[in-house]
Design a protein around this motif. Structure first.
Motif, PDB file in Angstrom:
ATOM      1  N   ILE A 215       0.827  -1.204   0.000  1.00  0.00           N
ATOM      2  CA  ILE A 215       0.000   0.000   0.000  1.00  0.00           C
ATOM      3  C   ILE A 215       0.862   1.256   0.000  1.00  0.00           C
ATOM      4  CG2 ILE A 215      -0.237   0.158   2.524  1.00  0.00           C
ATOM      5  CD1 ILE A 215      -3.192   0.929   2.019  1.00  0.00           C
ATOM      6  N   GLU A 216       2.028   1.188   0.649  1.00  0.00           N
ATOM      7  CA  GLU A 216       2.913   2.348   0.682  1.00  0.00           C
ATOM      8  C   GLU A 216       3.458   2.647  -0.712  1.00  0.00           C
ATOM      9  OE1 GLU A 216       4.522   5.653   2.120  1.00  0.00           O
ATOM     10  OE2 GLU A 216       3.231   4.294   3.284  1.00  0.00           O
ATOM     11  N   THR A 217       3.770   1.611  -1.476  1.00  0.00           N
ATOM     12  CA  THR A 217       4.207   1.799  -2.869  1.00  0.00           C
ATOM     13  C   THR A 217       3.101   2.445  -3.685  1.00  0.00           C
ATOM     14  OG1 THR A 217       5.561  -0.200  -2.664  1.00  0.00           O
ATOM     15  CG2 THR A 217       5.188   0.645  -4.885  1.00  0.00           C
ATOM     16  N   CYS A 218       1.884   1.996  -3.456  1.00  0.00           N
ATOM     17  CA  CYS A 218       0.719   2.567  -4.139  1.00  0.00           C
ATOM     18  C   CYS A 218       0.609   4.068  -3.861  1.00  0.00           C
ATOM     19  CB  CYS A 218      -0.537   1.828  -3.680  1.00  0.00           C
ATOM     20  SG  CYS A 218      -2.067   2.397  -4.444  1.00  0.00           S
ATOM     21  N   LYS A 219       0.772   4.452  -2.615  1.00  0.00           N
ATOM     22  CA  LYS A 219       0.716   5.867  -2.230  1.00  0.00           C
ATOM     23  C   LYS A 219       1.795   6.678  -2.936  1.00  0.00           C
ATOM     24  CE  LYS A 219       0.444   6.843   2.147  1.00  0.00           C
ATOM     25  NZ  LYS A 219       0.662   6.776   3.605  1.00  0.00           N
ATOM     26  N   GLN A 220       3.017   6.166  -2.933  1.00  0.00           N
ATOM     27  CA  GLN A 220       4.126   6.900  -3.525  1.00  0.00           C
ATOM     28  C   GLN A 220       3.964   7.049  -5.034  1.00  0.00           C
ATOM     29  OE1 GLN A 220       6.253   8.546  -1.693  1.00  0.00           O
ATOM     30  NE2 GLN A 220       5.262   7.677   0.133  1.00  0.00           N
ATOM     31  N   PHE A 221       3.464   6.006  -5.704  1.00  0.00           N
ATOM     32  CA  PHE A 221       3.218   6.093  -7.145  1.00  0.00           C
ATOM     33  C   PHE A 221       2.169   7.160  -7.438  1.00  0.00           C
ATOM     34  CE2 PHE A 221       4.751   1.908  -9.250  1.00  0.00           C
ATOM     35  CZ  PHE A 221       5.949   1.995  -8.563  1.00  0.00           C
ATOM     36  N   MET A 222       1.117   7.195  -6.616  1.00  0.00           N
ATOM     37  CA  MET A 222       0.085   8.214  -6.801  1.00  0.00           C
ATOM     38  C   MET A 222       0.679   9.610  -6.618  1.00  0.00           C
ATOM     39  SD  MET A 222      -2.096  10.580  -5.413  1.00  0.00           S
ATOM     40  CE  MET A 222      -1.759  10.285  -3.667  1.00  0.00           C
ATOM     41  N   LYS A 223       1.499   9.777  -5.597  1.00  0.00           N
ATOM     42  CA  LYS A 223       2.098  11.082  -5.320  1.00  0.00           C
ATOM     43  C   LYS A 223       2.991  11.563  -6.459  1.00  0.00           C
ATOM     44  CE  LYS A 223       2.096  10.736  -0.251  1.00  0.00           C
ATOM     45  NZ  LYS A 223       2.946  10.705   0.972  1.00  0.00           N
ATOM     46  N   GLN A 224       3.547  10.620  -7.214  1.00  0.00           N
ATOM     47  CA  GLN A 224       4.396  10.979  -8.351  1.00  0.00           C
ATOM     48  C   GLN A 224       3.598  11.243  -9.622  1.00  0.00           C
ATOM     49  OE1 GLN A 224       7.681  11.635  -8.148  1.00  0.00           O
ATOM     50  NE2 GLN A 224       7.412  11.291  -5.949  1.00  0.00           N
ATOM     51  N   GLY A 225       2.266  11.188  -9.527  1.00  0.00           N
ATOM     52  CA  GLY A 225       1.425  11.502 -10.669  1.00  0.00           C
ATOM     53  C   GLY A 225       1.226  10.372 -11.652  1.00  0.00           C
ATOM     54  N   ILE A 226       1.538   9.144 -11.240  1.00  0.00           N
ATOM     55  CA  ILE A 226       1.422   8.000 -12.144  1.00  0.00           C
ATOM     56  C   ILE A 226      -0.043   7.623 -12.386  1.00  0.00           C
ATOM     57  CG2 ILE A 226       1.996   5.541 -12.404  1.00  0.00           C
ATOM     58  CD1 ILE A 226       4.605   6.144 -10.915  1.00  0.00           C
ATOM     59  N   GLY A 227      -0.891   7.896 -11.404  1.00  0.00           N
ATOM     60  CA  GLY A 227      -2.303   7.578 -11.572  1.00  0.00           C
ATOM     61  C   GLY A 227      -3.081   7.777 -10.291  1.00  0.00           C
ATOM     62  N   MET A 228      -4.360   7.372 -10.326  1.00  0.00           N
ATOM     63  CA  MET A 228      -5.246   7.466  -9.164  1.00  0.00           C
ATOM     64  C   MET A 228      -4.999   6.268  -8.242  1.00  0.00           C
ATOM     65  SD  MET A 228      -8.804   8.292 -11.178  1.00  0.00           S
ATOM     66  CE  MET A 228      -8.732   6.727 -12.075  1.00  0.00           C
ATOM     67  N   ALA A 229      -5.406   6.405  -6.971  1.00  0.00           N
ATOM     68  CA  ALA A 229      -5.292   5.291  -6.025  1.00  0.00           C
ATOM     69  C   ALA A 229      -6.428   5.375  -5.018  1.00  0.00           C
ATOM     70  CB  ALA A 229      -3.946   5.330  -5.298  1.00  0.00           C
ATOM     71  N   VAL A 230      -7.058   4.226  -4.756  1.00  0.00           N
ATOM     72  CA  VAL A 230      -8.078   4.140  -3.712  1.00  0.00           C
ATOM     73  C   VAL A 230      -7.383   3.703  -2.424  1.00  0.00           C
ATOM     74  CG1 VAL A 230     -10.171   3.002  -2.924  1.00  0.00           C
ATOM     75  CG2 VAL A 230      -9.922   3.617  -5.345  1.00  0.00           C
ATOM     76  N   LEU A 231      -7.513   4.526  -1.389  1.00  0.00           N
ATOM     77  CA  LEU A 231      -6.801   4.275  -0.138  1.00  0.00           C
ATOM     78  C   LEU A 231      -7.752   4.419   1.052  1.00  0.00           C
ATOM     79  CD1 LEU A 231      -3.692   6.513  -0.912  1.00  0.00           C
ATOM     80  CD2 LEU A 231      -3.747   4.010  -1.001  1.00  0.00           C
ATOM     81  N   PRO A 232      -7.568   3.607   2.093  1.00  0.00           N
ATOM     82  CA  PRO A 232      -8.364   3.778   3.307  1.00  0.00           C
ATOM     83  C   PRO A 232      -7.912   5.009   4.090  1.00  0.00           C
ATOM     84  CG  PRO A 232      -6.793   1.983   3.574  1.00  0.00           C
ATOM     85  CD  PRO A 232      -6.688   2.428   2.156  1.00  0.00           C
ATOM     86  N   LYS A 233      -8.816   5.573   4.843  1.00  0.00           N
ATOM     87  CA  LYS A 233      -8.515   6.780   5.597  1.00  0.00           C
ATOM     88  C   LYS A 233      -7.373   6.565   6.584  1.00  0.00           C
ATOM     89  CE  LYS A 233     -10.631  10.308   8.544  1.00  0.00           C
ATOM     90  NZ  LYS A 233     -11.860  10.731   9.262  1.00  0.00           N
ATOM     91  N   SER A 234      -7.264   5.359   7.140  1.00  0.00           N
ATOM     92  CA  SER A 234      -6.259   5.093   8.166  1.00  0.00           C
ATOM     93  C   SER A 234      -4.833   5.330   7.692  1.00  0.00           C
ATOM     94  CB  SER A 234      -6.388   3.644   8.667  1.00  0.00           C
ATOM     95  OG  SER A 234      -6.219   2.733   7.602  1.00  0.00           O
ATOM     96  N   VAL A 235      -4.597   5.245   6.375  1.00  0.00           N
ATOM     97  CA  VAL A 235      -3.239   5.453   5.871  1.00  0.00           C
ATOM     98  C   VAL A 235      -3.128   6.696   4.985  1.00  0.00           C
ATOM     99  CG1 VAL A 235      -2.683   3.006   5.964  1.00  0.00           C
ATOM    100  CG2 VAL A 235      -3.611   3.956   3.861  1.00  0.00           C
ATOM    101  N   SER A 236      -4.207   7.457   4.892  1.00  0.00           N
ATOM    102  CA  SER A 236      -4.192   8.587   3.955  1.00  0.00           C
ATOM    103  C   SER A 236      -4.670   9.892   4.574  1.00  0.00           C
ATOM    104  CB  SER A 236      -5.048   8.266   2.728  1.00  0.00           C
ATOM    105  OG  SER A 236      -6.394   8.033   3.095  1.00  0.00           O
ATOM    106  N   ASP A 237      -4.997   9.899   5.874  1.00  0.00           N
ATOM    107  CA  ASP A 237      -5.555  11.124   6.462  1.00  0.00           C
ATOM    108  C   ASP A 237      -4.581  12.300   6.377  1.00  0.00           C
ATOM    109  OD1 ASP A 237      -3.870   9.896   8.221  1.00  0.00           O
ATOM    110  OD2 ASP A 237      -5.147  10.132   9.982  1.00  0.00           O
TER     111      ASP A 237
END
Length: 286
Positions: A215-237
Protein backbone atom coordinates in the motif's frame (compact mmCIF):
# COMPACT_ATOMS: atom_id res chain seq x y z
CA UNK A 1 16.61 -32.13 18.89
CA UNK A 2 15.45 -28.64 19.82
CA UNK A 3 12.06 -27.11 19.15
CA UNK A 4 13.85 -24.64 16.86
CA UNK A 5 15.03 -27.56 14.70
CA UNK A 6 11.48 -28.83 14.23
CA UNK A 7 10.31 -25.29 13.46
CA UNK A 8 13.06 -25.00 10.84
CA UNK A 9 11.84 -28.17 9.11
CA UNK A 10 8.30 -26.80 8.92
CA UNK A 11 9.55 -23.48 7.58
CA UNK A 12 11.71 -25.19 4.94
CA UNK A 13 8.71 -27.23 3.82
CA UNK A 14 6.46 -24.15 3.77
CA UNK A 15 8.82 -21.92 1.77
CA UNK A 16 10.43 -24.62 -0.33
CA UNK A 17 13.96 -23.23 -0.63
CA UNK A 18 16.94 -22.87 1.69
CA UNK A 19 17.58 -19.35 0.45
CA UNK A 20 14.00 -18.22 1.05
CA UNK A 21 13.91 -19.82 4.49
CA UNK A 22 17.17 -18.14 5.50
CA UNK A 23 15.73 -14.78 4.48
CA UNK A 24 12.47 -15.42 6.35
CA UNK A 25 14.11 -16.40 9.66
CA UNK A 26 16.92 -13.84 9.35
CA UNK A 27 19.93 -16.15 9.46
CA UNK A 28 22.54 -16.96 6.81
CA UNK A 29 21.97 -19.53 4.07
CA UNK A 30 25.03 -21.61 5.14
CA UNK A 31 23.67 -21.70 8.70
CA UNK A 32 20.34 -23.13 7.48
CA UNK A 33 22.17 -25.71 5.36
CA UNK A 34 24.32 -26.72 8.33
CA UNK A 35 21.33 -27.08 10.65
CA UNK A 36 19.45 -29.16 8.09
CA UNK A 37 22.47 -31.46 7.71
CA UNK A 38 22.61 -31.88 11.51
CA UNK A 39 18.92 -32.82 11.62
CA UNK A 40 19.27 -35.32 8.77
CA UNK A 41 22.33 -36.83 10.47
CA UNK A 42 20.38 -37.06 13.73
CA UNK A 43 17.58 -39.07 12.12
CA UNK A 44 19.89 -40.88 9.73
CA UNK A 45 17.58 -40.07 6.82
CA UNK A 46 17.42 -37.61 3.93
CA UNK A 47 14.49 -35.30 4.63
CA UNK A 48 14.57 -33.10 1.53
CA UNK A 49 15.80 -33.74 -2.00
CA UNK A 50 17.46 -30.57 -3.33
CA UNK A 51 16.27 -29.76 -6.85
CA UNK A 52 17.24 -26.66 -8.88
CA UNK A 53 13.86 -25.06 -8.12
CA UNK A 54 12.85 -26.21 -4.66
CA UNK A 55 13.08 -28.74 -1.85
CA UNK A 56 11.09 -31.95 -2.23
CA UNK A 57 10.08 -34.02 0.80
CA UNK A 58 11.21 -37.65 0.81
CA UNK A 59 8.86 -40.36 2.17
CA UNK A 60 10.94 -40.42 5.38
CA UNK A 61 10.81 -36.62 5.38
CA UNK A 62 7.03 -36.70 5.37
CA UNK A 63 7.05 -38.91 8.48
CA UNK A 64 9.55 -36.64 10.23
CA UNK A 65 7.51 -33.53 9.32
CA UNK A 66 4.37 -35.04 10.85
CA UNK A 67 6.38 -35.76 14.00
CA UNK A 68 7.69 -32.17 14.01
CA UNK A 69 4.13 -30.81 13.85
CA UNK A 70 3.06 -32.97 16.80
CA UNK A 71 6.07 -31.93 18.89
CA UNK A 72 5.42 -28.23 18.30
CA UNK A 73 1.69 -28.60 19.01
CA UNK A 74 2.38 -30.49 22.25
CA UNK A 75 4.92 -27.86 23.28
CA UNK A 76 2.33 -25.15 22.72
CA UNK A 77 -0.29 -27.04 24.75
CA UNK A 78 2.22 -27.41 27.60
CA UNK A 79 3.11 -23.71 27.54
CA UNK A 80 -0.57 -22.76 27.61
CA UNK A 81 -1.24 -25.05 30.59
CA UNK A 82 1.71 -23.58 32.47
CA UNK A 83 0.61 -20.02 31.71
CA UNK A 84 -2.89 -20.76 33.02
CA UNK A 85 -1.52 -22.12 36.30
CA UNK A 86 0.89 -19.24 36.86
CA UNK A 87 0.15 -16.01 38.71
CA UNK A 88 2.31 -14.19 36.16
CA UNK A 89 1.21 -13.47 32.60
CA UNK A 90 3.51 -15.51 30.40
CA UNK A 91 3.45 -18.08 27.60
CA UNK A 92 3.04 -17.48 23.86
CA UNK A 93 0.60 -15.12 22.18
CA UNK A 94 0.03 -15.98 18.52
CA UNK A 95 -1.43 -13.23 16.35
CA UNK A 96 -2.41 -13.21 12.69
CA UNK A 97 -2.87 -9.65 11.51
CA UNK A 98 -3.80 -7.79 8.36
CA UNK A 99 -0.67 -6.21 6.86
CA UNK A 100 -2.16 -2.71 6.98
CA UNK A 101 -3.02 -2.99 10.69
CA UNK A 102 0.36 -4.52 11.51
CA UNK A 103 2.15 -1.57 9.90
CA UNK A 104 -0.12 1.26 11.02
CA UNK A 105 -1.36 0.36 14.52
CA UNK A 106 0.14 -2.85 15.90
CA UNK A 107 3.69 -1.65 16.74
CA UNK A 108 2.37 0.85 19.30
CA UNK A 109 -0.01 -1.70 20.83
CA UNK A 110 2.59 -4.46 21.05
CA UNK A 111 5.07 -1.98 22.49
CA UNK A 112 2.72 -1.29 25.40
CA UNK A 113 1.86 -4.97 25.75
CA UNK A 114 5.45 -6.25 25.87
CA UNK A 115 6.42 -3.54 28.35
CA UNK A 116 3.61 -4.65 30.64
CA UNK A 117 4.07 -8.41 30.08
CA UNK A 118 7.75 -8.95 29.21
CA UNK A 119 7.62 -12.73 29.73
CA UNK A 120 5.07 -13.30 26.96
CA UNK A 121 6.50 -14.52 23.64
CA UNK A 122 4.86 -12.89 20.61
CA UNK A 123 4.33 -15.06 17.54
CA UNK A 124 3.15 -12.70 14.80
CA UNK A 125 2.10 -13.53 11.23
CA UNK A 126 1.01 -10.78 8.84
CA UNK A 127 -0.66 -10.98 5.45
CA UNK A 128 -3.87 -10.33 3.58
CA UNK A 129 -7.10 -11.08 5.44
CA UNK A 130 -8.16 -13.69 2.91
CA UNK A 131 -5.16 -15.89 3.77
CA UNK A 132 -5.64 -15.39 7.51
CA UNK A 133 -9.26 -16.54 7.29
CA UNK A 134 -8.22 -19.88 5.81
CA UNK A 135 -5.85 -20.63 8.71
CA UNK A 136 -7.53 -18.72 11.55
CA UNK A 137 -7.62 -21.72 13.89
CA UNK A 138 -3.81 -21.75 13.94
CA UNK A 139 -3.73 -18.51 15.95
CA UNK A 140 -4.97 -17.25 19.30
CA UNK A 141 -6.33 -14.02 17.79
CA UNK A 142 -6.85 -12.69 14.27
CA UNK A 143 -7.13 -9.06 13.21
CA UNK A 144 -8.77 -8.97 9.80
CA UNK A 145 -10.38 -6.57 7.35
CA UNK A 146 -13.67 -6.92 5.50
CA UNK A 147 -16.39 -9.22 6.79
CA UNK A 148 -16.23 -10.74 10.27
CA UNK A 149 -14.94 -14.26 10.70
CA UNK A 150 -17.63 -16.90 10.90
CA UNK A 151 -17.58 -19.55 13.65
CA UNK A 152 -15.58 -17.18 15.86
CA UNK A 153 -16.18 -14.46 18.39
CA UNK A 154 -15.70 -11.17 16.52
CA UNK A 155 -15.28 -7.71 18.02
CA UNK A 156 -15.63 -4.68 15.75
CA UNK A 157 -12.56 -2.46 16.17
CA UNK A 158 -13.17 0.42 13.74
CA UNK A 159 -14.54 1.54 10.35
CA UNK A 160 -12.10 2.70 7.68
CA UNK A 161 -13.78 4.67 4.85
CA UNK A 162 -12.21 4.64 1.38
CA UNK A 163 -11.13 7.63 -0.72
CA UNK A 164 -9.81 7.95 -4.24
CA UNK A 165 -6.75 10.21 -4.58
CA UNK A 166 -4.90 11.77 -7.49
CA UNK A 167 -2.48 14.59 -8.19
CA UNK A 168 -5.03 15.97 -10.67
CA UNK A 169 -8.47 17.36 -9.77
CA UNK A 170 -11.72 15.37 -10.04
CA UNK A 171 -13.91 17.41 -12.42
CA UNK A 172 -17.67 17.28 -12.08
CA UNK A 173 -18.66 17.98 -15.68
CA UNK A 174 -16.41 15.59 -17.67
CA UNK A 175 -15.26 11.99 -17.33
CA UNK A 176 -11.89 11.68 -15.58
CA UNK A 177 -9.69 9.24 -17.49
CA UNK A 178 -6.55 8.22 -15.63
CA UNK A 179 -4.60 5.03 -14.81
CA UNK A 180 -5.60 3.34 -11.56
CA UNK A 181 -2.92 2.08 -9.15
CA UNK A 182 -4.02 -0.87 -7.02
CA UNK A 183 -2.24 -2.65 -4.16
CA UNK A 184 -2.32 -6.32 -3.24
CA UNK A 185 -5.30 -6.96 -0.98
CA UNK A 186 -8.06 -9.51 -0.47
CA UNK A 187 -10.92 -9.96 -2.92
CA UNK A 188 -13.42 -8.05 -0.77
CA UNK A 189 -11.37 -4.85 -1.09
CA UNK A 190 -11.18 -5.15 -4.87
CA UNK A 191 -14.91 -5.90 -5.04
CA UNK A 192 -15.71 -2.70 -3.13
CA UNK A 193 -13.60 -0.62 -5.52
CA UNK A 194 -14.87 -2.32 -8.68
CA UNK A 195 -18.48 -1.92 -7.57
CA UNK A 196 -17.98 1.78 -6.85
CA UNK A 197 -16.26 2.35 -10.20
CA UNK A 198 -19.12 0.55 -11.97
CA UNK A 199 -21.67 2.93 -10.44
CA UNK A 200 -19.51 5.97 -11.26
CA UNK A 201 -18.40 5.08 -14.80
CA UNK A 202 -19.88 8.36 -16.07
CA UNK A 203 -17.49 10.24 -13.78
CA UNK A 204 -14.30 8.16 -13.61
CA UNK A 205 -12.85 5.80 -16.20
CA UNK A 206 -9.58 3.98 -15.37
CA UNK A 207 -7.45 3.80 -18.53
CA UNK A 208 -5.59 0.79 -17.18
CA UNK A 209 -4.79 -0.76 -13.80
CA UNK A 210 -1.33 -1.11 -12.33
CA UNK A 211 -1.00 -3.46 -9.34
CA UNK A 212 1.78 -3.16 -6.76
CA UNK A 213 2.59 -5.30 -3.72
CA UNK A 214 2.42 -2.76 -0.90
CA UNK A 215 0.00 0.00 0.00
CA UNK A 216 2.91 2.35 0.68
CA UNK A 217 4.21 1.80 -2.87
CA UNK A 218 0.72 2.57 -4.14
CA UNK A 219 0.72 5.87 -2.23
CA UNK A 220 4.13 6.90 -3.53
CA UNK A 221 3.22 6.09 -7.15
CA UNK A 222 0.09 8.21 -6.80
CA UNK A 223 2.10 11.08 -5.32
CA UNK A 224 4.40 10.98 -8.35
CA UNK A 225 1.43 11.50 -10.67
CA UNK A 226 1.42 8.00 -12.14
CA UNK A 227 -2.30 7.58 -11.57
CA UNK A 228 -5.25 7.47 -9.16
CA UNK A 229 -5.29 5.29 -6.02
CA UNK A 230 -8.08 4.14 -3.71
CA UNK A 231 -6.80 4.28 -0.14
CA UNK A 232 -8.36 3.78 3.31
CA UNK A 233 -8.52 6.78 5.60
CA UNK A 234 -6.26 5.09 8.17
CA UNK A 235 -3.24 5.45 5.87
CA UNK A 236 -4.19 8.59 3.96
CA UNK A 237 -5.55 11.12 6.46
CA UNK A 238 -2.29 13.09 6.31
CA UNK A 239 -2.74 13.46 2.52
CA UNK A 240 -6.20 15.04 2.64
CA UNK A 241 -4.95 18.65 2.54
CA UNK A 242 -2.30 18.02 -0.10
CA UNK A 243 -3.95 15.93 -2.85
CA UNK A 244 -7.31 16.07 -4.65
CA UNK A 245 -9.61 13.31 -3.44
CA UNK A 246 -13.22 12.24 -3.15
CA UNK A 247 -14.91 9.89 -0.72
CA UNK A 248 -16.25 6.63 -2.07
CA UNK A 249 -20.01 6.60 -1.47
CA UNK A 250 -22.94 4.52 -2.69
CA UNK A 251 -26.54 5.60 -2.08
CA UNK A 252 -25.25 8.36 0.18
CA UNK A 253 -23.36 5.94 2.44
CA UNK A 254 -19.56 5.72 2.72
CA UNK A 255 -17.83 2.69 1.21
CA UNK A 256 -16.00 1.33 4.23
CA UNK A 257 -13.58 -1.39 5.25
CA UNK A 258 -14.43 -2.92 8.63
CA UNK A 259 -11.70 -4.16 10.97
CA UNK A 260 -12.39 -7.08 13.31
CA UNK A 261 -10.71 -8.85 16.19
CA UNK A 262 -11.63 -12.55 16.06
CA UNK A 263 -10.84 -15.49 18.33
CA UNK A 264 -12.07 -18.98 19.16
CA UNK A 265 -14.41 -19.65 22.07
CA UNK A 266 -12.56 -20.37 25.31
CA UNK A 267 -9.23 -18.87 24.22
CA UNK A 268 -9.58 -15.98 26.70
CA UNK A 269 -8.95 -18.45 29.50
CA UNK A 270 -5.28 -17.96 28.58
CA UNK A 271 -4.20 -14.87 30.56
CA UNK A 272 -1.79 -13.62 27.88
CA UNK A 273 -4.57 -13.73 25.29
CA UNK A 274 -7.17 -12.13 27.54
CA UNK A 275 -4.82 -9.25 28.41
CA UNK A 276 -4.05 -8.61 24.74
CA UNK A 277 -7.73 -8.59 23.80
CA UNK A 278 -8.52 -6.15 26.61
CA UNK A 279 -5.69 -3.86 25.53
CA UNK A 280 -6.71 -4.00 21.88
CA UNK A 281 -10.39 -3.28 22.52
CA UNK A 282 -9.50 -0.29 24.68
CA UNK A 283 -7.39 1.23 21.91
CA UNK A 284 -8.58 4.25 19.91
CA UNK A 285 -7.74 3.65 16.25
CA UNK A 286 -9.29 6.47 14.25
Amino acid sequence: MRIEDYELLLKLNEIGTIRGTAKAILISQPAVTQRLKYIEDYFGEIIFIRTPKNLVLTPCGEIILEHAKRVIEEEEVLKNKLSQSSDEVLGTLSIACSSLISQRFLPKILGKYTNKFPKVTIDLVTGISEDIRRNHKDYHVCIIRGEQLKESTSIHLFDDPLYIFDTEPFPKDIIKERPLISFKSDDSMHELVDNWLYHHQQQIKPLRTMTVDQIETCKQFMKQGIGMAVLPKSVSDSMMDEFPHIALELDGKPVTRYTWLSYQEGIRELPQVDEFIKMLTNETFM
